[in-house]
Design an enzyme around this catalytic site. Structure first.
Site, mmCIF file in Angstrom:
data_model
loop_
_atom_site.group_PDB
_atom_site.id
_atom_site.type_symbol
_atom_site.label_atom_id
_atom_site.label_comp_id
_atom_site.label_asym_id
_atom_site.label_seq_id
_atom_site.Cartn_x
_atom_site.Cartn_y
_atom_site.Cartn_z
ATOM 1 N N PHE A 237 0.594 -1.803 -0.545
ATOM 2 C CA PHE A 237 0.295 -0.028 -0.178
ATOM 3 C C PHE A 237 1.011 1.053 -0.069
ATOM 4 O O PHE A 237 0.303 2.110 -0.076
ATOM 5 C CB PHE A 237 -0.779 0.374 1.172
ATOM 6 C CG PHE A 237 -1.296 -1.470 1.366
ATOM 7 C CD1 PHE A 237 -2.430 -1.985 0.218
ATOM 8 C CD2 PHE A 237 -1.305 -2.289 2.317
ATOM 9 C CE1 PHE A 237 -3.161 -2.756 0.587
ATOM 10 C CE2 PHE A 237 -1.804 -3.377 2.240
ATOM 11 C CZ PHE A 237 -2.771 -3.549 1.799
ATOM 12 N N GLY A 464 -0.225 -7.693 -5.039
ATOM 13 C CA GLY A 464 -1.510 -7.913 -4.983
ATOM 14 C C GLY A 464 -1.933 -7.739 -5.968
ATOM 15 O O GLY A 464 -3.109 -8.754 -6.325
ATOM 16 N N ARG A 625 -10.212 1.102 -19.139
ATOM 17 C CA ARG A 625 -10.269 0.036 -19.641
ATOM 18 C C ARG A 625 -10.388 -1.234 -18.127
ATOM 19 O O ARG A 625 -8.719 -0.302 -17.789
ATOM 20 C CB ARG A 625 -9.300 -0.680 -20.610
ATOM 21 C CG ARG A 625 -9.412 -1.675 -21.642
ATOM 22 C CD ARG A 625 -8.830 -1.256 -22.660
ATOM 23 N NE ARG A 625 -8.862 -3.069 -23.656
ATOM 24 C CZ ARG A 625 -7.528 -3.336 -23.650
ATOM 25 N NH1 ARG A 625 -6.246 -2.727 -24.058
ATOM 26 N NH2 ARG A 625 -7.045 -4.679 -24.315
ATOM 27 N N ILE A 626 -10.919 -1.790 -18.578
ATOM 28 C CA ILE A 626 -10.380 -2.403 -17.225
ATOM 29 C C ILE A 626 -10.024 -4.176 -18.221
ATOM 30 O O ILE A 626 -9.990 -4.702 -18.625
ATOM 31 C CB ILE A 626 -11.791 -2.916 -16.389
ATOM 32 C CG1 ILE A 626 -12.516 -1.847 -16.047
ATOM 33 C CG2 ILE A 626 -10.998 -4.405 -15.610
ATOM 34 C CD1 ILE A 626 -11.075 -1.354 -15.208
ATOM 35 N N ASN A 628 -8.888 -6.856 -15.693
ATOM 36 C CA ASN A 628 -8.895 -8.143 -15.750
ATOM 37 C C ASN A 628 -10.210 -7.584 -14.495
ATOM 38 O O ASN A 628 -9.985 -7.283 -13.642
ATOM 39 C CB ASN A 628 -7.737 -8.958 -15.204
ATOM 40 C CG ASN A 628 -8.762 -10.626 -14.643
ATOM 41 O OD1 ASN A 628 -9.305 -10.417 -13.506
ATOM 42 N ND2 ASN A 628 -7.337 -11.578 -14.453
ATOM 43 N N PRO A 629 -11.622 -8.224 -14.465
ATOM 44 C CA PRO A 629 -11.764 -7.480 -13.887
ATOM 45 C C PRO A 629 -12.476 -8.167 -12.679
ATOM 46 O O PRO A 629 -12.885 -7.815 -11.508
ATOM 47 C CB PRO A 629 -13.976 -8.049 -14.641
ATOM 48 C CG PRO A 629 -13.553 -8.574 -16.837
ATOM 49 C CD PRO A 629 -12.144 -8.810 -16.180
ATOM 50 N N GLY A 699 -5.948 3.639 -14.736
ATOM 51 C CA GLY A 699 -5.175 3.578 -13.253
ATOM 52 C C GLY A 699 -6.987 2.953 -12.223
ATOM 53 O O GLY A 699 -8.048 3.791 -12.332
ATOM 54 N N GLU A 702 -5.504 3.516 -6.377
ATOM 55 C CA GLU A 702 -6.228 4.806 -5.701
ATOM 56 C C GLU A 702 -7.262 5.492 -5.578
ATOM 57 O O GLU A 702 -7.547 5.644 -4.477
ATOM 58 C CB GLU A 702 -4.600 5.881 -5.771
ATOM 59 C CG GLU A 702 -3.083 5.128 -6.599
ATOM 60 C CD GLU A 702 -2.446 4.546 -5.474
ATOM 61 O OE1 GLU A 702 -2.478 5.115 -4.129
ATOM 62 O OE2 GLU A 702 -1.777 4.087 -5.886
HETATM 63 MO MO1 MOS Z 1 0.505 3.243 -3.620
HETATM 64 S S1 MOS Z 1 0.548 4.506 -2.374
HETATM 65 O O1 MOS Z 1 0.989 3.900 -4.934
HETATM 66 O O2 MOS Z 1 1.869 1.864 -3.079
#
Ligand code: MOS
Length: 735
Positions: A237, A464, A625-626, A628-629, A699, A702
């Site tokens: 994270f 992850g 675009r996704i 992998n849903p 993206g 975040e």
């Molecule tokens: Mo995320 S805060 O860019 O690992």
């Protein structure tokens, strides 16, 4: 034609490795046979928040059986240390100069390391090291800093004072966020192994190249002499975006004892051995006209940093672009404290700013007697109001519409404290989420071997989200191979360079590099076939040849062709290889590119106890675009749950007397568990953003934590009529 793999819910290609324990995490590479004769380092940390070390007594520790060394500033070698700026580091990076002097800069700073044959011996030895301090009281709060504020970051457009003077509605509020820690499941860990002057490091990191650069700087050696390996990361994270002091400790200790050394941070050490989301105070003034259109906003922000580094995050972006506002003034000061340096944590800057902005918008809606969604729609810009450039795509209206319909927004009684279910007060709130689409140069290497399968590499990471899987999908499509015939490899500094695995940029950057490289390799194979008199494709135009299921053939005559295997059987090395990459172009300046979301929360608040229970959270996203849903959904659910933690539970508590973190464990630092997240869901608008990057992705990692905390805070207001402006929202605040 073969159905493209991108866009389909492929299961994690590394899932089996993970659930069978065969995926090697940083602390496990010795158990997996990558390195032998590993000994253990246990770090002794400072028990004062500021001051000097006056004595270190190591006699009892070094006398224990199995102890190889106790290293502190009293006997550590001088580290050459060349100041550097890593891609993900604020300037200096001085925190990596461990054991170089007697100064204590923060509570929990490494002051010694005990190295022993076994972990138990090292732990015992560490417990016997006696450190004496001349302690001072540390500065740990924004209002009593360690020094003057750092230089303010400012932004201004229009004439704010004039606009505020004539505003129809004006509100001014201060919002506060407490410190939060990442708390990934896997602790940070490093194994360091010297072979002469060459250093190999197995590390938990979101960027192997960053760890390599940091170690080269600290030890004054060439980057080529260092290899950093990190194939699996058990969550981060953002905590893996910097290199932390324990990495230096492991490498320094390994050089001293001439054995590979493993250092694993304890859960307690994770609270001072890595960064955190900084305490932030956000004062926001909004002025609006009689129709609820924003005329002016003023943002005054203060956030903590350490006294030895100036960490800052993108706190100003949203205030400039999220709503049409002709007049904007912003200032952001970082306040030096006697703490270790904060760092990026999921949705850095944006999650914090959205909390203030989206709560204030809710307050403005209430004040102006407008529906909160209607208020947003009235302030929806046609172009980026900060830069004037067009949005690549901005489908926020659609997110709001779909979310409102799904959650049943129009059925809610808009009055605060108007809905109950027995003793529970029921509320529904919403907030808008945005996150800037970051892209960075990336490279990849792709090979097709004699068996017709492909291997693709890039020095990226997978903390992850499923990088192994999504990259495999992109590569498979570009090569015309099924997913099962492609292997993607990452997490090794010897692979082609990739940017930090953070800022939601991996799919856009590394994904585009993988696509470009595999396109190149497929074209190389086609060129080889059409030029080869022995190929059934000999003489065909390369543009007429396609590849599907590993079979190269004429688009209009699938019967005429051959497989990669057949083609490669006639080449010298039975191998085809291509290197390629992605370099963002001027589209980055020509378009304003962000991911968007509309977040809705339903809460129930026990009227007598002040207890908040989240009943439902829904995010609707425009993330391009996704790929992998299934992975996207997992990513989104994780972000939404993180947002619940931010709203109601997470809070790192510091004792102002000595800087000690009071709740440095997972029993006292609260994170949401299953009972806290009954109904959490995410929806993605089916889309594609061709201006964002070649893959059309914007993206997702975040944006899915942004907006959750304000949606919950706004729902708590709707339920109770009480406006809590400090996160996390506690029972005490509602009693
Ligand atoms: Mo995320 S805060 O860019 O690992």
């Amino acid at each position: 034609m073969m159905r493209p793999a991108a866009g389909t819910p492929v299961s994690r290609v590394d899932g089996r490795l993970k659930v069978t324990g065969r995926a090697a995490y940083a602390a496990e590479h010795d158990a997996h046979g990558a390195v032998r004769d590993v000994v253990h380092g246990v770090i002794v940390t400072s028990t004062v928040g500021k001051g000097r070390i006056t004595a270190i007594d190591t006699a009892a520790a070094t006398g224990q059986p199995g102890v190889l060394a106790v290293i502190s500033h009293l006997n550590a070698p001088t580290l050459p240390y060349r100041p550097f700026r890593g891609v993900t580091d604020p300037p200096r990076g001085e925190h990596l100069r461990v054991f170089q002097d007697d100064r204590v800069r923060f509570f929990g700073q490494p002051v010694a390391v005990a190295v022993a044959e076994t972990l138990e011996a090292a732990q015992h030895a560490a417990s016997l090291v006696k450190v004496t301090y001349a302690a001072e009281r540390p500065a740990t709060g924004l209002d009593a800093p360690a020094g003057p504020p750092n230089q303010s970051e400012n932004y201004q457009r229009g004439n704010v004072d004039q606009a505020l003077a004539v505003a129809h509605t004006r509100i001014s509020r201060t919002y506060r966020l407490q410190r939060e820690h990442h708390n990934p499941m896997e602790p940070h860990a490093t194994i360091a192994h010297w072979d002469g002057d060459r250093l190999t490091v197995w590390d938990k990191t979101q960027m192997v190249l960053n760890t390599r650069a940091a170690l080269a700087s600290v030890f004054g050696i060439e980057q080529d002499a260092i290899r950093v390996i990190s194939p699996f990361v058990g969550g981060a994270f953002g905590s893996g975006l910097r290199t932390w002091p324990h990495v230096t400790v492991a490498a320094l200790a390994a050089r001293q004892v001439r054995r590979p050394v493993k250092v694993v941070l304890t859960r307690e050490q994770m609270y001072t051995g890595t960064g955190f989301r900084p305490v932030t105070e956000y004062k926001l003034t909004l002025g609006a006209d009689e129709r609820g259109r924003l005329t002016a906003t003023v943002h005054d922000i203060r956030a903590e940093t350490s006294a030895y580094e100036d960490y800052r995050e993108a706190l100003l972006t949203q205030g400039q672009m999220v709503y049409t506002t002709p007049n904007v003034r912003q200032s952001y000061r970082s306040i030096p404290l006697d703490v270790n340096t904060p760092t990026w944590m999921r949705g850095p800057g944006a999650a914090t700013a959205a909390y203030a902005i989206e709560c204030a918008m809710d307050e403005l809606a209430h004040e102006a007697g407008l529906d909160p969604i209607e208020l947003r729609l009235r302030n929806e810009p046609e172009r980026d109001p900060g830069t004037g450039v067009p949005f690549s795509t901005r489908r926020l209206r659609e997110c709001l519409r779909v979310g409102a319909r799904t959650i049943g927004w129009d059925d809610r009684n808009p009055g605060p404290r108007s809905t109950r279910d027995g003793n529970w007060l029921i509320g529904t709130g919403m907030a808008v989420a945005t996150y800037h689409t970051a892209r960075a140069p990336a490279q990849a290497l792709a090979r097709i071997g004699a068996d017709g399968t492909a291997t693709v590499q890039s020095a990226t990471s997978d903390m992850g989200p499923g990088t192994y899987t999504s990259m495999t999908q992109v590569a498979a499509d570009a090569l015309g191979l099924p997913v099962a015939k492609v292997r993607f490899q990452l997490g090794d500094s010897t692979m082609p360079p990739a940017p930090p695995h953070g800022g939601s940029m991996t799919m856009a950057s590394v994904g585009s590099a993988v696509a470009a490289t595999c396109d190149k390799l497929r074209k190389q194979a086609i060129a080889l076939a059409v030029a080869d008199p022995a190929s059934p494709l000999h003489g065909a135009s390369p543009d007429d040849v396609v590849v599907a299921g590993g079979h190269l053939h004429l688009r209009d005559d699938p019967g005429r062709g051959e497989t990669y295997r057949q083609l490669l059987a006639r080449t010298k090395d039975s191998l085809l290889e291509a290197r390629g990459g992605y370099q963002p172009g001027d589209e980055v300046e020509r378009y304003s590119t962000h991911a968007y979301g509309a977040v809705f929360a339903q809460v129930a608040v026990d009227e007598r106890l002040g207890l908040v229970r989240v009943r439902r959270v829904l995010g609707v996203y425009d993330a391009g675009r996704i790929i992998n849903p299934r992975l996207a959904h997992s990513q989104a659910i994780g972000g939404l749950v993180g947002g619940i933690g931010m709203a109601l539970l997470e809070h790192t508590v510091t004792d102002p007397r000595d800087g000690r973190i009071v709740n440095a464990n997972l029993a006292d630092y609260l994170v949401p568990t299953n009972a806290d997240v009954p109904d959490v869901n995410a929806i993605y608008l089916d889309g594609n953003d061709p201006e964002a990057d070649p893959l059309g992705v914007k993206g997702l990692a975040e944006v899915v934590i942004v907006g959750v905390a304000p949606a919950i805070a706004n729902a708590v207001f709707h339920a109770t009529g009480r406006r809590v402006r400090d996160l996390p929202i506690t029972i005490e605040a509602l009693l």
